[in-house]
Design an enzyme around this catalytic site. Structure first.
Site, PDB file in Angstrom:
ATOM      1  CG  ASN A 164      -2.047   1.008   1.029  1.00  7.70           C
ATOM      2  OD1 ASN A 164      -2.277   1.850   1.875  1.00  7.70           O
ATOM      3  ND2 ASN A 164      -2.715   0.965  -0.095  1.00  7.70           N
ATOM      4  CG  HIS A 200       6.074   2.898   1.517  1.00  3.14           C
ATOM      5  ND1 HIS A 200       4.727   3.148   1.557  1.00  3.14           N
ATOM      6  CD2 HIS A 200       6.348   2.163   2.611  1.00  3.14           C
ATOM      7  CE1 HIS A 200       4.200   2.587   2.632  1.00  3.14           C
ATOM      8  NE2 HIS A 200       5.166   1.981   3.291  1.00  3.14           N
ATOM      9  CD  GLN A 228       4.836  -5.799  11.228  1.00  2.00           C
ATOM     10  OE1 GLN A 228       5.684  -6.439  10.616  1.00  2.00           O
ATOM     11  NE2 GLN A 228       4.828  -4.477  11.234  1.00  2.00           N
ATOM     12  N   GLY A 270      12.088   3.859   7.473  1.00  2.92           N
ATOM     13  CA  GLY A 270      11.664   5.242   7.731  1.00  2.92           C
ATOM     14  C   GLY A 270      11.842   5.608   9.202  1.00  2.92           C
ATOM     15  CE  LYS A 314       4.377   6.628   9.819  1.00  2.00           C
ATOM     16  NZ  LYS A 314       3.662   6.202  11.033  1.00  2.00           N
ATOM     17  CG  ASP A 315       7.011   3.156  11.626  1.00  2.00           C
ATOM     18  OD1 ASP A 315       6.000   3.399  12.295  1.00  2.00           O
ATOM     19  OD2 ASP A 315       6.970   2.989  10.393  1.00  2.00           O
ATOM     20  CD  GLN A 365       9.407  -0.897  11.809  1.00  2.00           C
ATOM     21  OE1 GLN A 365       8.410  -1.555  12.048  1.00  2.00           O
ATOM     22  NE2 GLN A 365       9.584  -0.307  10.648  1.00  2.00           N
ATOM     23  CB  SER A 371      -0.458   2.412   4.756  1.00  2.00           C
ATOM     24  OG  SER A 371       0.721   2.275   4.008  1.00  2.00           O
TER      25      SER A 371
END
Ligand code: PAF
Length: 280
Positions: free
Chosen positions: A32, A37, A61, A149, A151-152, A155, A188
Site C-alpha cells: 500500500n 515509501h 506484528q 523510515g 517515522k517508526d 522500530q 498507509s
C-alpha cells in the site's frame, strides 16, 4: 522490474548481482505504498547498484484487535510505483513462504528493553513480530544496505539493535519522514481517516513542534508532556502517549536534560491509530 514470490527465485536474482560485484540495497514494506515509501527506494537507489523491495503484510506484528485483515493490499499499484522509482526486484511472498512451520511454531526474535516501552507496551508482541520478519527478510536478501523510515523511530532502534546484537552484516539507514502539506506524516493508515478527521490530523505534527518550542524556551519536561496531551485531547484525539525521551535508547531523560531528545506521539483519531515523532 521483476516480481518474485519464492525465496529461491529471490536468491537466484541476488546471487547473479553478487557475482557481478553489485552493491545491493533493500527496502522492506507491507505494501500500500505512498511517497514516503518511494522516498526510501530513491534513497536506497542512490546508495546501491541494485534495489530489492519486499511487500509482505506480516501477520505476527499485528495484535488480535488490530487491522491485519483490513490492511490495504494493493500489489498492482505497488508494482507500478516501485518500478517507476528504480526498484529492480520486488519480493512478494505468501505467508507459507515466510512462515513454513506456521505462525505459532515460528522461531521468534525478541528485542528486550528498547522494544518494551512506548509502542512495545501499547502493542504487546508487535516488535517481536517486526524483529522476526525483518531478520528473515535480511537473511533472504542479504543486502549491503537496508532502509527504514524514521517515522517508526522505535522500530528503527529495534532493528539497529537486532542487527548489531545478531552480527548481521548490513548497514541500516534511517530515512527522513515524508509529510503532507499540513505536516501529517505519510502513512498507509492515513487513508482510514474520514474527511473531518483528516482535517484535524495535522495537529499531531503541530503538537510535536510546540513540544520542541517549549523545550527551547526552557519549560519543564513534565509540563511540556502534559500540555501536549491536553492539546491533543482538545482537538479530539485520544493520546496513548506524548513524551520526551532520549533519542539514543528512548530512556527517560533526566529532569534537566535538554540535549539528544526526541518527542514522540501516539494517539487515536476515531478508529485510526497514528504515530509520529520529531528529533529535537
Ligand atoms: O515498517 C513496516 O512497514 C514494517 O514494520 C516492516 C519493517 C516492513 C516489517 O514488516
Amino acid at each position: 522490474m521483476d516480481t518474485v514470490e519464492t525465496a529461491s527465485d529471490l536468491r537466484t536474482r541476488v546471487a547473479k548481482w553478487r557475482r557481478e560485484g553489485a552493491r545491493i540495497g533493500f527496502v522492506p514494506t507491507m505494501g500500500n505504498l505512498h511517497n514516503g515509501h518511494f522516498s526510501l527506494v530513491t534513497l536506497c537507489r542512490e546508495k546501491t547498484d541494485r534495489v530489492v523491495a519486499s511487500v509482505f503484510v506480516n501477520p505476527t506484528q499485528f495484535g488480535p484487535n488490530e487491522d491485519f485483515a483490513r490492511y490495504p493490499r494493493t500489489l498492482g499499484k505497488d508494482q507500478e510505483g516501485l518500478a517507476s522509482h528504480g526498484c529492480d526486484v520486488l519480493f512478494a511472498p505468501g505467508i507459507e513462504e515466510m512462515y513454513p512451520f506456521g505462525i505459532d511454531a515460528a522461531v521468534r526474535i525478541e528485542v528486550p528493553k528498547i522494544g518494551e516501552s512506548l509502542e512495545g507496551a501499547m502493542r504487546p508482541g508487535h516488535f517481536a513480530g517486526v524483529a522476526t520478519v525483518v531478520t528473515k527478510l535480511l537473511n533472504l536478501v542479504q543486502p549491503d544496505v537496508a532502509v527504514f523510515g524514521r517515522k517508526d523511530y522505535q522500530q528503527l532502534l529495534v532493528i539497529e539493535r537486532l542487527v548489531r546484537d545478531l552480527c548481521l552484516p548490513v548497514d541500516i539507514i534511517g530515512a527522513p519522514t515524508q509529510r503532507e502539506a499540513d505536516g501529517l506524516a505519510m502513512s498507509s493508515r492515513n487513508q482510514y481517516l474520514s474527511v473531518e478527521e483528516r482535517g484535524k490530523a495535522g495537529t499531531i505534527h503541530a503538537t510535536l513542534r510546540a513540544m520542541r518550542d517549549a523545550l527551547l524556551v526552557g519549560e519543564p519536561l513534565e509540563k511540556i508532556e502534559s500540555l501536549a496531551c491536553r492539546r491533543l485531547v482538545e482537538a479530539g484525539f485520544v493520546p496513548d502517549y506524548a513524551v520526551l525521551r532520549k533519542r539514543e535508547d528512548l530512556g527517560e531523560p533526566s529532569r534537566t536534560s535538554r540535549d539528544g531528545l526526541i518527542a514522540l506521539i501516539a494517539c487515536r483519531l476515531g478508529k485510526t491509530r497514528l504515530i509520529d515523532n520529531l528529533l529535537l
